[in-house]
Design a protein around this motif. Sequence first.
Motif, mmCIF file in Angstrom:
data_model
loop_
_atom_site.group_PDB
_atom_site.id
_atom_site.type_symbol
_atom_site.label_atom_id
_atom_site.label_comp_id
_atom_site.label_asym_id
_atom_site.label_seq_id
_atom_site.Cartn_x
_atom_site.Cartn_y
_atom_site.Cartn_z
ATOM 1 N N SER A 73 -28.883 -0.741 48.606
ATOM 2 C CA SER A 73 -28.581 -2.171 48.493
ATOM 3 C C SER A 73 -28.926 -2.906 49.787
ATOM 4 O O SER A 73 -29.308 -4.084 49.761
ATOM 5 N N TYR A 74 -28.837 -2.224 50.927
ATOM 6 C CA TYR A 74 -29.172 -2.868 52.192
ATOM 7 C C TYR A 74 -30.677 -3.082 52.309
ATOM 8 O O TYR A 74 -31.128 -4.054 52.926
ATOM 9 N N PHE A 75 -31.479 -2.170 51.713
ATOM 10 C CA PHE A 75 -32.923 -2.400 51.681
ATOM 11 C C PHE A 75 -33.196 -3.687 50.896
ATOM 12 O O PHE A 75 -34.007 -4.518 51.299
ATOM 13 N N ASP A 76 -32.521 -3.794 49.737
ATOM 14 C CA ASP A 76 -32.682 -4.959 48.862
ATOM 15 C C ASP A 76 -32.311 -6.230 49.611
ATOM 16 O O ASP A 76 -33.046 -7.228 49.594
ATOM 17 N N LYS B 291 -29.982 -1.403 40.878
ATOM 18 C CA LYS B 291 -30.509 -2.762 40.975
ATOM 19 C C LYS B 291 -29.421 -3.831 41.026
ATOM 20 O O LYS B 291 -29.601 -4.892 41.627
ATOM 21 N N ALA B 292 -28.305 -3.564 40.384
ATOM 22 C CA ALA B 292 -27.246 -4.572 40.266
ATOM 23 C C ALA B 292 -26.626 -4.950 41.599
ATOM 24 O O ALA B 292 -25.913 -5.951 41.699
ATOM 25 N N TRP B 293 -26.894 -4.180 42.667
ATOM 26 C CA TRP B 293 -26.266 -4.425 43.962
ATOM 27 C C TRP B 293 -27.065 -5.363 44.854
ATOM 28 O O TRP B 293 -26.676 -5.606 46.000
ATOM 29 N N GLY B 294 -28.180 -5.893 44.368
ATOM 30 C CA GLY B 294 -28.986 -6.766 45.217
ATOM 31 C C GLY B 294 -29.722 -7.830 44.427
ATOM 32 O O GLY B 294 -29.928 -7.702 43.215
#
Length: 325
Positions: free
Chosen positions: A68-71, A305-308
């Motif tokens: 999520s941090y990459f996103d 996907k839902a985290w970003g």
Amino acid sequence: MKLKSYIMFAMVACLFLLAACSETEGQKDEGASKEEEKKQSETKTITHLKGETEIPENVDKVVALRPSYFDHMLTIDEKPAGVTAQPQYGGDYIPYLSDQLQGAEIVGSAAEVNLEKILEINPDLILADDYIASKIYEDLEKIAPTIVLGAESEEDRNDPEFWKQDLMKIAKIFDKEALAEEKIAELEEKVAKAQEEVAKLDNKKLAFLRIREKVIQIYPETTHPMVDFLYTDLGFEPSDLTDPKERGDLSMEVIPEMNADHIFLQVDSSGGPENYSSIQESSLWKDLDAVENGNVLKTDFWIYKAWGAIGRDQMVDEAMEYINK
């Protein structure tokens, strides 16, 4: 004589001019050097799960240890210098971000972070979650300032909108809060239009299944940003077997009791495909209304996907493609 005097005067004048230019250039270089030193010495304080940490005002190389941090970084046009790999996808980049992550160093996985690789990168900053921090926070801190993101309470942990707080905290690191807010607003506008499309459906009952190696799991109505996206943002209605809060295991015998008009599912890469093939052979599966009507969507990494914002944007596109098929 006059000519010689003139030449001598011209030469002396040139020497003075060159000296003056050299001094001016030297002052400029010295000024630029001091300005650069000032920028490098400036810091800001970030509050996170481990307290307060001073970080450079201008962060260049960041190692991020959670997908999520990459996103979040890519959402605000910042690329991580180092990332963790996903063992279940062959030890490579997480697939939905792989194109944008090309060139980033892989520094192990969440289960086994490679500290030597991080040291080689020589980052300005490390972003970690509480799981990784609980194991190696002190080791990470010895390499670079380490920010631990995530929820402080169980209530926050179960808040499906919490991902936005992590995005904004990362945006603050780069002084890009305005861009992050803009991206969130764009996403919300896109989701609102998608919700209008779902509202037009006559039948909206949906079950989200996760096909694992030896079990079928059904995801709840709340406590995960993915299901909040389905039932709150898009407006689908939970199936009869969808619990309000708890994820559960299903046997093939109870699957007909789902009463779902739509089935969205994710197949785990390890053992999942074999299990899914077996499930599809069963008459209990074949006789489901959603299956007979072709209303089954095999999703692509939605749980991640839902985290970003980038992942959620892709989820909207996939959901709309499904609805308009």
